[in-house]
Structures are given as structure tokens and as C-alpha cells.
Motif scaffolding. Structure first.
Motif, PDB file in Angstrom:
ATOM      1  N   ALA A 103      16.486   6.771 -57.723  1.00 22.68           N
ATOM      2  CA  ALA A 103      15.018   6.716 -57.740  1.00 22.68           C
ATOM      3  C   ALA A 103      14.390   7.828 -56.908  1.00 22.68           C
ATOM      4  CB  ALA A 103      14.527   5.345 -57.257  1.00 22.68           C
ATOM      5  N   GLU A 121      11.693   1.940 -55.238  1.00 23.71           N
ATOM      6  CA  GLU A 121      12.928   1.376 -55.790  1.00 23.71           C
ATOM      7  C   GLU A 121      14.158   1.932 -55.078  1.00 23.71           C
ATOM      8  OE1 GLU A 121      10.495   2.679 -57.518  1.00 23.71           O
ATOM      9  OE2 GLU A 121      10.007   1.484 -59.299  1.00 23.71           O
ATOM     10  N   GLY A 125      16.437   0.081 -52.114  1.00 25.29           N
ATOM     11  CA  GLY A 125      17.657  -0.081 -52.887  1.00 25.29           C
ATOM     12  C   GLY A 125      18.885   0.050 -52.010  1.00 25.29           C
ATOM     13  N   ASP A 158       7.365   4.334 -49.827  1.00 26.46           N
ATOM     14  CA  ASP A 158       7.343   5.115 -51.072  1.00 26.46           C
ATOM     15  C   ASP A 158       6.732   6.459 -50.703  1.00 26.46           C
ATOM     16  OD1 ASP A 158       6.666   6.310 -53.550  1.00 26.46           O
ATOM     17  OD2 ASP A 158       6.488   4.356 -54.508  1.00 26.46           O
TER      18      ASP A 158
END
Length: 271
Positions: A103, A121, A125, A158
Motif C-alpha cells: 500500500a 492500509e 498492515g 496516512d
């Protein structure tokens, strides 16, 4: 003092013999020119300054391309279970490959190495992508892990935007609090600047001197803003259509864009 946002279209994909051609990704350097990944018949291929080169080292569809120097480029695929980053020469020969994590969101290349940022993600992850931002060398060795190697870093959930800075630095604009952060890979330090809420959610970033440029904050309808770093009064420059990415400080233009009508364009802020 007024600013003008100028646009120069540098490439338009044209269909050949009825075959639809889609621009997947592109990169531009003043010194090296234009590198493009195109998709035709569900297959991807690479074009460097108008010349198509044969790339046969991966069965996966390529998704991202970046210049390294005048003899090499990086190509990447979103497949995360195997090697997904490839260092290639101009003839299409594979020199190195490595797994850059799952990702990944953005890639920026500098003399200090290859910066890779990650979507949520990846951050939530497994593996190296949980660092949020990683600096690799040109063979895939890890040089810097954001969460593990920096002192008291702001957490990345993010990494919305990433761009090259001067020297060995890079800049990020991470969710959730959206501070503007400068990372110095040589010193392994970071510096954080507050940003007004109007700019939160911006998807592309460019840094030039004391000015930061933000594209497409939340609910802005693809507007671009200029902000003196450390201040709270952004200046609206205008609206831009397409997917934008900030260019490094050595480039004439500030942003590269890929639009729905299959054009690659350069945007420059003129003072």
C-alpha cells in the motif's frame, strides 16, 4: 505581490489504430525529460521522451515511474507480496529489485535515496509499510524508518502528500492532524510546522524556499493554495484539474499533473 499559475501541456496520449491508450503515471525532470507509463490492451509499457522501451522483467502491471538519473529510472507495481520496485536502465534492463512494502502511496527519488510513503492500509498492515515513510537506497536497503528512527516523530496514519526538499530532506503532510513536516535523512531529525485547517487533506505538496504549495484540500474542488511556512494565512492561487504531484526544488515547475483527458502538464507559480 500577485501570483499567476501557468500550465504547459507536455504530452497527450493518442489512440493507435482504434486502441485506447491510458496514461498510468509520469515523471518529469528538467535535465532528463519525460518518463511515462502507458496502458494498452490491459498491459503497461514504458515510454522515455517519446521512445518506447521493452520492459520484460515483471508480469505485473506497472503503476509508478520516477527518474533516478540520466541513465536509470525506478518503476513500481502495487503488487505487494513479491518484489515490487525495480531499478532499470534506459535500455529496459533490470539492475535491482526489492519489496518496498504494501500500500505505498508516493515515491520520491533524491541523491540520498528512494523515499516511499504509505496509505493507512499499509501503516496499519504488516512489515515495513507500518513506518508510514521509509528511505531506501538504490538497491533496496533501508536507510531510514520514520516511526522507528526519528526522535519523537508525529505519528503517520496516512501520508497524504510527499515531496522532495533541499539537500537530503523530504517533506510530508500526514493524516490525522496534518502538520507540515520536514525530515532530514542525514541528521535523522524532523521539524514540524502547524498548518491552517483550510489546507487539511491536501493531496499534493510542493516546497520552494519559505513557501509551501498545497493542492486539493478537503472540500476545495481541486484548489491550489500558497502558504508561507509557519504562518496561518494561505493564498488561493486557483483551481487545477487532474491528479497532481509536487516536483522538487531543482525543477522549474512546481507540479506535474495527469488529467482525465489523457494529458501530462506542468504547472508553475509565477511571481
Amino acid at each position: 505581490m500577485s501570483q499567476t499559475l501557468t500550465k504547459e501541456v507536455i504530452y497527450t496520449a493518442s489512440s493507435q489504430l482504434g486502441e485506447e491508450v491510458e496514461i498510468v503515471d509520469a515523471d518529469w525532470k528538467d535535465k532528463y525529460g519525460l518518463a511515462v507509463i502507458l496502458r494498452r490492451h490491459k498491459k503497461t509499457f514504458v515510454q522515455l521522451n517519446g521512445v518506447e522501451i521493452t520492459v520484460s522483467f515483471t508480469a505485473y502491471k506497472l503503476s509508478m515511474i520516477r527518474w533516478i538519473d540520466d541513465n536509470h529510472f525506478l518503476a513500481a507495481t502495487y503488487e505487494s507480496d513479491k518484489k515490487n520496485m525495480f531499478i532499470v536502465d534506459l535500455s529496459g534492463q533490470l539492475l535491482h529489485s526489492f519489496n518496498g512494502g504494501e500500500a505505498f502511496e508516493e515515491i520520491v527519488v533524491g541523491k540520498e535515496g528512494i523515499w516511499v510513503s504509505y496509505f493507512d492500509e499499509g501503516v496499519f498492515g504488516n512489515g515495513i509499510s507500518t513506518e508510514g515513510l521509509v528511505l531506501f537506497d538504490m538497491t533496496g536497503n533501508i536507510l531510514l524508518r520514520y516511526h522507528s528512527d526519528l526522535l519523537n516523530p508525529n505519528a503517520i496514519a496516512d501520508c497524504y502528500a510527499l515531496c522532495k526538499g533541499r539537500g537530503t530532506t523530504a517533506w510530508i503532510f500526514p493524516y490525522t492532524d496534518f502538520p507540515l513536516i520536514e525530515i532530514n535523512s542525514q541528521e535523522r531529525t524532523s521539524r514540524t510546522y502547524p498548518v491552517p485547517e483550510l489546507l487539511h487533506g491536501a493531496k499534493a505538496l510542493c516546497i520552494r524556499g519559505k513557501d509551501a504549495y498545497f493542492f486539493d484540500p478537503y472540500n476545495s474542488n481541486q484548489k491550489m493554495y500558497q502558504l508561507k511556512i509557519g504562518t496561518q494565512k494561505p493564498l488561493l492561487l486557483g483551481s487545477v484539474q487532474g491528479v497532481l504531484r509536487g516536483l522538487g526544488p531543482s525543477e522549474t515547475n512546481h507540479f506535474l499533473s495527469i488529467s482525465k483527458n489523457q494529458e501530462v502538464a506542468l504547472y508553475q507559480v509565477m511571481i
